[in-house]
Structures are given as structure tokens and as C-alpha cells.
Design a protein around this motif. Structure first.
Motif, PDB file in Angstrom:
ATOM      1  N   GLN A 229       0.807  -1.220   0.000  1.00 38.54           N
ATOM      2  CA  GLN A 229       0.000   0.000   0.000  1.00 38.54           C
ATOM      3  C   GLN A 229       0.841   1.271   0.000  1.00 38.54           C
ATOM      4  O   GLN A 229       0.312   2.368  -0.201  1.00 38.54           O
ATOM      5  CB  GLN A 229      -0.975   0.028   1.188  1.00 38.54           C
ATOM      6  CG  GLN A 229      -0.339   0.225   2.543  1.00 38.54           C
ATOM      7  CD  GLN A 229       0.053  -1.085   3.182  1.00 38.54           C
ATOM      8  OE1 GLN A 229       0.179  -2.099   2.510  1.00 38.54           O
ATOM      9  NE2 GLN A 229       0.215  -1.083   4.495  1.00 38.54           N
ATOM     10  N   ASN A 230       2.156   1.124   0.214  1.00 42.02           N
ATOM     11  CA  ASN A 230       3.028   2.301   0.204  1.00 42.02           C
ATOM     12  C   ASN A 230       3.603   2.614  -1.174  1.00 42.02           C
ATOM     13  O   ASN A 230       4.374   3.562  -1.324  1.00 42.02           O
ATOM     14  CB  ASN A 230       4.158   2.121   1.222  1.00 42.02           C
ATOM     15  CG  ASN A 230       3.653   2.180   2.651  1.00 42.02           C
ATOM     16  OD1 ASN A 230       2.645   2.836   2.921  1.00 42.02           O
ATOM     17  ND2 ASN A 230       4.313   1.497   3.557  1.00 42.02           N
ATOM     18  N   TRP A 231       3.243   1.798  -2.170  1.00 42.26           N
ATOM     19  CA  TRP A 231       3.589   2.136  -3.555  1.00 42.26           C
ATOM     20  C   TRP A 231       2.518   3.069  -4.102  1.00 42.26           C
ATOM     21  O   TRP A 231       1.329   2.762  -4.038  1.00 42.26           O
ATOM     22  CB  TRP A 231       3.665   0.869  -4.404  1.00 42.26           C
ATOM     23  CG  TRP A 231       4.913   0.085  -4.173  1.00 42.26           C
ATOM     24  CD1 TRP A 231       5.126  -0.845  -3.199  1.00 42.26           C
ATOM     25  CD2 TRP A 231       6.133   0.180  -4.915  1.00 42.26           C
ATOM     26  NE1 TRP A 231       6.401  -1.344  -3.281  1.00 42.26           N
ATOM     27  CE2 TRP A 231       7.046  -0.737  -4.337  1.00 42.26           C
ATOM     28  CE3 TRP A 231       6.538   0.934  -6.008  1.00 42.26           C
ATOM     29  CZ2 TRP A 231       8.335  -0.899  -4.817  1.00 42.26           C
ATOM     30  CZ3 TRP A 231       7.821   0.768  -6.490  1.00 42.26           C
ATOM     31  CH2 TRP A 231       8.714  -0.136  -5.899  1.00 42.26           C
ATOM     32  N   LYS A 232       2.936   4.212  -4.615  1.00 37.12           N
ATOM     33  CA  LYS A 232       1.990   5.209  -5.111  1.00 37.12           C
ATOM     34  C   LYS A 232       1.712   4.985  -6.595  1.00 37.12           C
ATOM     35  O   LYS A 232       2.636   4.964  -7.411  1.00 37.12           O
ATOM     36  CB  LYS A 232       2.545   6.621  -4.892  1.00 37.12           C
ATOM     37  CG  LYS A 232       1.552   7.732  -5.245  1.00 37.12           C
ATOM     38  CD  LYS A 232       2.127   9.097  -4.925  1.00 37.12           C
ATOM     39  CE  LYS A 232       1.130  10.203  -5.262  1.00 37.12           C
ATOM     40  NZ  LYS A 232       1.695  11.545  -4.984  1.00 37.12           N
ATOM     41  N   LEU A 233       0.445   4.809  -6.926  1.00 40.39           N
ATOM     42  CA  LEU A 233       0.040   4.627  -8.318  1.00 40.39           C
ATOM     43  C   LEU A 233      -0.005   5.994  -8.996  1.00 40.39           C
ATOM     44  O   LEU A 233      -0.899   6.804  -8.728  1.00 40.39           O
ATOM     45  CB  LEU A 233      -1.323   3.936  -8.385  1.00 40.39           C
ATOM     46  CG  LEU A 233      -1.860   3.622  -9.784  1.00 40.39           C
ATOM     47  CD1 LEU A 233      -0.966   2.607 -10.498  1.00 40.39           C
ATOM     48  CD2 LEU A 233      -3.297   3.096  -9.699  1.00 40.39           C
ATOM     49  N   LEU A 234       0.966   6.262  -9.859  1.00 39.82           N
ATOM     50  CA  LEU A 234       1.058   7.561 -10.530  1.00 39.82           C
ATOM     51  C   LEU A 234       0.242   7.607 -11.814  1.00 39.82           C
ATOM     52  O   LEU A 234      -0.193   8.676 -12.245  1.00 39.82           O
ATOM     53  CB  LEU A 234       2.523   7.881 -10.866  1.00 39.82           C
ATOM     54  CG  LEU A 234       3.514   7.921  -9.702  1.00 39.82           C
ATOM     55  CD1 LEU A 234       4.905   8.244 -10.222  1.00 39.82           C
ATOM     56  CD2 LEU A 234       3.083   8.941  -8.652  1.00 39.82           C
ATOM     57  N   GLU A 235       0.066   6.457 -12.437  1.00 39.37           N
ATOM     58  CA  GLU A 235      -0.609   6.396 -13.732  1.00 39.37           C
ATOM     59  C   GLU A 235      -1.128   4.985 -13.926  1.00 39.37           C
ATOM     60  O   GLU A 235      -0.505   4.011 -13.508  1.00 39.37           O
ATOM     61  CB  GLU A 235       0.369   6.763 -14.852  1.00 39.37           C
ATOM     62  CG  GLU A 235      -0.067   6.426 -16.266  1.00 39.37           C
ATOM     63  CD  GLU A 235      -1.272   7.227 -16.735  1.00 39.37           C
ATOM     64  OE1 GLU A 235      -2.030   6.719 -17.581  1.00 39.37           O
ATOM     65  OE2 GLU A 235      -1.443   8.372 -16.246  1.00 39.37           O
ATOM     66  N   GLY A 236      -2.294   4.869 -14.560  1.00 39.72           N
ATOM     67  CA  GLY A 236      -2.810   3.561 -14.920  1.00 39.72           C
ATOM     68  C   GLY A 236      -3.998   3.131 -14.079  1.00 39.72           C
ATOM     69  O   GLY A 236      -4.391   3.796 -13.120  1.00 39.72           O
ATOM     70  N   SER A 237      -4.552   1.993 -14.460  1.00 40.36           N
ATOM     71  CA  SER A 237      -5.727   1.439 -13.796  1.00 40.36           C
ATOM     72  C   SER A 237      -5.374   0.940 -12.397  1.00 40.36           C
ATOM     73  O   SER A 237      -4.203   0.682 -12.102  1.00 40.36           O
ATOM     74  CB  SER A 237      -6.289   0.276 -14.614  1.00 40.36           C
ATOM     75  OG  SER A 237      -6.591   0.697 -15.925  1.00 40.36           O
ATOM     76  N   PRO A 238      -6.381   0.756 -11.540  1.00 41.30           N
ATOM     77  CA  PRO A 238      -6.120   0.176 -10.219  1.00 41.30           C
ATOM     78  C   PRO A 238      -5.439  -1.185 -10.350  1.00 41.30           C
ATOM     79  O   PRO A 238      -5.620  -1.903 -11.341  1.00 41.30           O
ATOM     80  CB  PRO A 238      -7.527   0.034  -9.614  1.00 41.30           C
ATOM     81  CG  PRO A 238      -8.347   1.069 -10.316  1.00 41.30           C
ATOM     82  CD  PRO A 238      -7.799   1.140 -11.716  1.00 41.30           C
ATOM     83  N   ALA A 367       5.450   4.206  -7.826  1.00 41.56           N
ATOM     84  CA  ALA A 367       6.645   4.848  -7.277  1.00 41.56           C
ATOM     85  C   ALA A 367       6.753   4.594  -5.779  1.00 41.56           C
ATOM     86  O   ALA A 367       5.757   4.657  -5.050  1.00 41.56           O
ATOM     87  CB  ALA A 367       6.612   6.350  -7.541  1.00 41.56           C
ATOM     88  N   ASN A 368       7.974   4.296  -5.338  1.00 47.83           N
ATOM     89  CA  ASN A 368       8.268   4.165  -3.913  1.00 47.83           C
ATOM     90  C   ASN A 368       9.757   4.411  -3.746  1.00 47.83           C
ATOM     91  O   ASN A 368      10.590   3.616  -4.201  1.00 47.83           O
ATOM     92  CB  ASN A 368       7.882   2.775  -3.403  1.00 47.83           C
ATOM     93  CG  ASN A 368       8.012   2.653  -1.891  1.00 47.83           C
ATOM     94  OD1 ASN A 368       8.868   3.276  -1.283  1.00 47.83           O
ATOM     95  ND2 ASN A 368       7.163   1.839  -1.289  1.00 47.83           N
ATOM     96  N   SER A 369      10.106   5.510  -3.097  1.00 45.98           N
ATOM     97  CA  SER A 369      11.513   5.895  -2.976  1.00 45.98           C
ATOM     98  C   SER A 369      12.325   4.865  -2.193  1.00 45.98           C
ATOM     99  O   SER A 369      13.549   4.798  -2.323  1.00 45.98           O
ATOM    100  CB  SER A 369      11.629   7.266  -2.308  1.00 45.98           C
ATOM    101  OG  SER A 369      11.044   7.239  -1.012  1.00 45.98           O
ATOM    102  N   ALA A 370      11.654   4.023  -1.379  1.00 43.29           N
ATOM    103  CA  ALA A 370      12.367   3.059  -0.531  1.00 43.29           C
ATOM    104  C   ALA A 370      13.027   1.935  -1.338  1.00 43.29           C
ATOM    105  O   ALA A 370      13.885   1.222  -0.813  1.00 43.29           O
ATOM    106  CB  ALA A 370      11.419   2.463   0.505  1.00 43.29           C
ATOM    107  N   ILE A 371      12.643   1.782  -2.616  1.00 45.12           N
ATOM    108  CA  ILE A 371      13.241   0.705  -3.425  1.00 45.12           C
ATOM    109  C   ILE A 371      14.607   1.115  -3.961  1.00 45.12           C
ATOM    110  O   ILE A 371      15.367   0.269  -4.452  1.00 45.12           O
ATOM    111  CB  ILE A 371      12.298   0.301  -4.588  1.00 45.12           C
ATOM    112  CG1 ILE A 371      12.629  -1.122  -5.104  1.00 45.12           C
ATOM    113  CG2 ILE A 371      12.362   1.306  -5.724  1.00 45.12           C
ATOM    114  CD1 ILE A 371      12.416  -2.218  -4.114  1.00 45.12           C
TER     115      ILE A 371
END
Length: 543
Positions: A229-238, A367-371
Motif C-alpha cells: 500500500q506504500n507504492w503510489k500509483l502515478l498512472e494507470g488502472s487500479p 513509485a516508492n523511494s524506498a526501493i
């Protein structure tokens, strides 16, 4: 009529701000012990619980709020009969409870914890008040994150009151249930176990279209930065069910690669986490590469299997800009555009998002900066569960990372070969078993996954390497664009990949020399494997 809130919290950070907001809205505050003192010092008028019950805290503060004059005020219904009883016994109606619990979980995880210390950190009054408030459909706050949400709701005129209170009550019941389960697990020595989660993502369907409904539930109570849930969906379908499975597996492979490099001594010894690119299909890596340059790393990853990566998923541990996005979509694709289902990375520029986006949101950008350069500390250490009919199984997570410096071959092979060994191990150990993985010059060339025997896994890895090289060779012949050399030769009608300097990894021991012989016959000179076979010495001698 003035409303009343009972506030009793263990963690008092920010509680005075919340109480002050309530006072400004005309509320009366009841509190006890340390919370009452804390609020009083902040200049907030507080009525001590003891003034209402007529009794001080007793039994070393074990009993304070467990009193009819508190729980009557929480459980009473708004009926003439109940209101009359409250008046008769001078019990105040309590409209809100704001309670957090003693840190029981922290204590159970303390290596120096004792049964007595855990018992002392076991809250009784708090859970009881929360459950009473939930049953009485009062405003029930068990999570500090909900405090200001409640203030905003009050200021907005309490819209959708019944649903709002129900959601708070359900959350409190879940928190209390998990709290009890933590205690049960500790005191039973793991004999009793429960799994708790909160729905975060609702998927259109599960693994197949007819498996509806499907959902992702978070149990991220330890605030893992890489939790789904900490990955932010920037573009695209769910995200779909399969998308979530792919992201989870790619994170496992990505963090294992990073951990593999971190475990070899870090930058001081010349080892550091490189740029990493992973391409996956149905959870297993079909392309993976390491490098010092983002564009070159992607090129090597794509060549792992140009055909399989079409419609696949990609994860990078470096940012995506316009140049990287162009490389992902167009490199080795001829005049066509490569279609991808997922691209996950630390960040994306607006130009990259525009390049990667597909019609109808079919490419999800996450996107997730932690990766970014995630290594040993990013490995998932939580227990893993698997449903089986009638119950579930539990085991530790996949956290073993080999230290090559302790291996007998460490000083007899080149650094480039060791790099490939780490990469092959990380890919193979996070693919579907049984697996044999082939890596050459820092890129995956063949992944033989999910086989019933080692010979089959070895043959499949070689087949995939040959097939991928042949496909790249054909693409090169038929494309006007200059492609990276596929490496390989024709043997009659068959195309064979060049596997000189390739390394092989097996995710389990070789029971017999037969699979090893298959690899050796293709010129592979470095094989990294789990030990444990009764034939280990015989196989080493054969090599």
C-alpha cells in the motif's frame, strides 16, 4: 446539553492539541492519572475520573475506569428507561472515548521480556472502554491518526453519523481483537495464532476472471516502507490481483539482489549495490541485470528474453527519466512500441510518465523511494503464511543471504563471475522452485523455473537461453535498428546461445551428477548450489 469525552492515552504525543480542539467546541473532558496531569499542565480543564466514580485508583493502578459510573455512561441507550437509571445513580452520559493501549506488542518483542513484564504491559481498562464505547455507538477513537479526522467531522456537522461511528467502532474492535491475539500467542508460546488485516485495495477479480471478489488486506503494523500500500500509483488502472503478486515477487528479487551485494562487505570492500533492472512474467524473472549505468542495465535486462518481456512487468532501483522511459519502450522493439503492464521505480519524471502511459490505463506506474538501492535492511522479515485446506501454515521469511567470502572458491574466480553468482542466486532463490538460473556478464540469460527435477530445470534454463538468443538474433536480422549482439551460433538448424563465462545457480542440491552434466556439456564452468545431497562429494569430484 454539553457533550463529554473520556481521554486516557499511553502515548501522549499531541493529545493536548486534540483535547483543546474539543474544549473549543464546547466539550467537557474526563481523564485520569497521567493523562489528566498532562492535560492540566497544558492549561486544559479536566474532570478526574475519580471525581465521577468516587473511588481512587486501586491495586497499583490496575483498577480505575472499570466502574459502573464509567461503563454505564458508555453502554446506556438513549431510552427513557436507561436515561432514568443514569440520573438515579448519578452516572454521566459519555459521548466519546479516546484511548490507546499499553504497548503490549513492543514488550512481547523485547528479547529481555518476561511473563511478568508482559502481564504488566497488558491493558485491561483500555480495551474494555473501547469495546464498551463501540457497543454503545459512541465516538470511539483508538488510533491517534483519527483524532483530527474526528474534529473535522464534528466541525462539519457530523455528516453520515451512523456510518462514521460504525467505522470507528469496527476499527476499535479489530484493534482490541488483535491485542488479545498478541497476548494469546505470547502466553501460549505460539500455540494460538491469528492473522489480522485491513482492506486497502479491492481488485476487479482474483487470479482468474471468475474469482470474484478479490482484495488486498494490509497487516503492515510495523510500518514497512515497501509494503504494497506504500507504492503510489502515478498512472494507470487500479492494481489487479496478479499485479500485486508480481510487485511482491519483484520486490523479493530486487531486495535479494541488493542484499546479496550488501552482504559481501559493502563499498569499503569494493562491493556496493549496483543499478538493478528486473523484468518479470507471472512472478518469475524473465530478464534481470546489474550495471553502473541505467540505460545499459535496462538493455541487458531486455535481452534476457525480448519475447517474454512483452506485456510483462519491470522494476528498477533507480529513477525513471525521459531517456530511461524511451529505452524501456523502444529499445530492441524495432518500429513497434513495447507494451508493459507495470513499471515500478523510486520516481518518475512527468516526461517519463507521458512516454510510458498506455491507453485505458493499461500500464501501471508505481513509485516508492524506498526501493532505491534497497539492500539487506530492506529484506522482508515478517513471518510468511500459506493457506491449506482447513487452516494455514507459517514459516520464517526468505532471509538467507550467502557470504561469498566464506566460500572456498572466493579467491579463485574473477569479480565479474562473483557478481554473476550473486545475481543468479538472487533470481533463482526468488523464483518458483525447482529452479536453475543462468547468468552471464551481469544479466539473466535463462531461468528454468517450476520443474519437478533438476535435469528438467537445467534443460529448461538452456532452452530458454537458446530461445531468447535466437529471438534476439532474428529481431536483429529483420530490424533496421542496430541491436545488441545476441551471442550464439547455429548448430545445424538449432541456434545455441553463447554460454561461455555463464554461471548457473540451483535453488536446491543436485541429487545426482546428471543435471550438472547437462550444464557442463554446454560449457558452464561455475555452478553455485545448495549443499545437502548424499552425493555432494561425488558431484564435486565429477565437476
Amino acid at each position: 446539553m454539553q457533550k463529554t469525552a473520556l481521554i486516557s492515552v499511553y502515548n501522549k504525543s499531541g493529545i493536548e492539541d486534540f483535547a483543546r480542539e474539543l474544549v473549543n467546541l464546547g466539550w467537557k473532558i474526563i481523564s485520569s492519572g497521567g493523562t489528566a496531569q498532562h492535560l492540566s499542565k497544558a492549561g486544559i480543564s479536566v474532570v478526574d475520573v475519580a471525581e465521577i466514580t468516587g473511588m481512587p485508583a486501586i491495586l497499583s493502578h490496575r483498577v480505575l475506569t472499570l466502574h459502573p459510573k464509567i461503563h454505564g455512561g458508555l453502554l446506556a441507550l438513549n431510552t427513557p428507561e436507561h436515561l432514568a437509571e443514569l440520573e438515579k445513580y448519578e452516572i454521566p452520559w459519555i459521548d466519546m472515548v479516546c484511548v490507546d493501549l499499553y504497548p503490549l506488542e513492543d514488550e512481547t518483542k523485547n528479547p529481555n521480556a518476561t511473563r511478568e513484564s508482559v502481564i504488566e504491559k497488558t491493558d485491561i481498562g483500555g480495551p474494555t472502554m473501547l469495546r464498551a464505547a463501540a457497543k454503545g455507538r459512541r465516538v470511539t477513537i483508538c488510533d491517534p491518526a483519527d483524532r483530527m479526522k474526528v474534529v473535522a467531522w464534528l466541525k462539519a456537522g457530523e455528516p453520515d453519523r451512523e456510518e462514521f461511528l460504525n467505522n470507528l467502532a469496527a476499527k476499535a474492535e479489530a484493534i482490541v481483537a488483535r491485542y488479545g491475539a498478541i497476548s494469546a500467542e505470547y502466553h501460549s508460546g505460539g500455540e494460538h495464532r491469528a492473522i489480522f488485516g485491513q482492506k486497502k485495495i479491492e481488485c476487479a477479480y482474483g487470479e482468474n476472471a471468475w474469482q470474484q471478489p478479490a482484495s488486498f488486506y494490509s497487516n503492515n503494523f510495523n510500518n514497512d516502507a515497501l509494503a504494497i500500500q506504500n507504492w503510489k500509483l502515478l498512472e494507470g488502472s487500479p492494481l489487479s490481483y496478479n499485479n500485486i503478486c508480481d510487485i511482491d515477487r519483484m520486490m523479493q528479487t530486487m531486495t535479494h539482489i541488493g542484499a546479496g551485494f550488501s552482504a559481501q562487505g559493502g563499498p569499503a570492500s569494493g562491493w556496493e549495490i549496483p543499478n538493478i533492472a528486473i523484468g518479470a512474467k507471472h512472478g518469475n524473472a524473465c530478464g534481470a541485470a546489474i550495471g553502473t549505468n541505467g540505460v545499459d542495465t535496462i538493455d541487458k535486462m531486455l535481452l534476457g528474453d525480448l519475447r517474454a518481456i512483452f506485456g510483462g512487468s519491470v522494476m528498477l532501483n533507480f529513477p525513471v527519466d525521459e531517456k530511461i522511459a524511451e529505452e524501456l519502450i523502444h529499445k530492441y522493439a524495432g518500429e513497434n512500441r513495447r507494451l508493459l503492464d507495470i513499471v515500478a521505480a523510486p520516481s518518475f519524471t512527468p516526461e517519463a510518465i507521458e512516454i510510458l502511459a498506455r491507453k485505458k490505463g493499461k500500464c501501471r506506474l508505481l513509485a516508492n523511494s524506498a526501493i532505491a538501492k534497497a539492500g539487506l535492511t530492506a529484506l522482508d522479515t515478517a513471518k510468511r503464511f500459506r493457506y491449506v485446506r482447513g487452516g494455514f501454515m507459517e514459516q520464517p521469511n526468505y532471509t538467507f543471504v550467502p557470504d561469498l567470502s566464506k566460500m572456498p572458491f572466493a579467491n579463485s574466480v574473477s569479480r565479474g563471475i562473483l557478481d554473476s553468482v550473486v545475481l543468479a542466486w538472487a533470481i533463482g532463490s526468488t523464483s518458483n522452485s525447482n529452479t536453475i538460473t543462468l547468468v552471464k556478464e551481469g544479466r539473466l540469460v535463462g531461468n528454468g523455473v517450476g520443474q519437478q527435477d533438476r535435469v528438467g530445470a537445467a534443460k529448461l534454463a538452456l532452452l530458454r537461453a537458446d530461445d531468447a538468443a535466437k529471438f534476439a538474433f532474428d529481431q536483429q536480422k529483420n530490424s533496421a535498428a542496430l541491436l545488441h549482439p545476441s551471442g550464439g551460433t547455429f548448430r545445424g538448424e538449432n541456434f545455441s546461445a553463447d554460454l561461455s563465462d555463464a554461471v548457473a545457480y540451483s535453488d536446491s542440491f543436485f541429487p545426482f551428477p546428471d543435471a550438472v552434466e547437462v550444464l557442463i556439456n554446454r560449457g558452464i564452468k561455475t555452478i553455485f548450489s545448495t549443499s545437502g545431497s548424499v552425493n555432494d562429494e561425488k558431484i564435486i569430484e565429477f565437476c
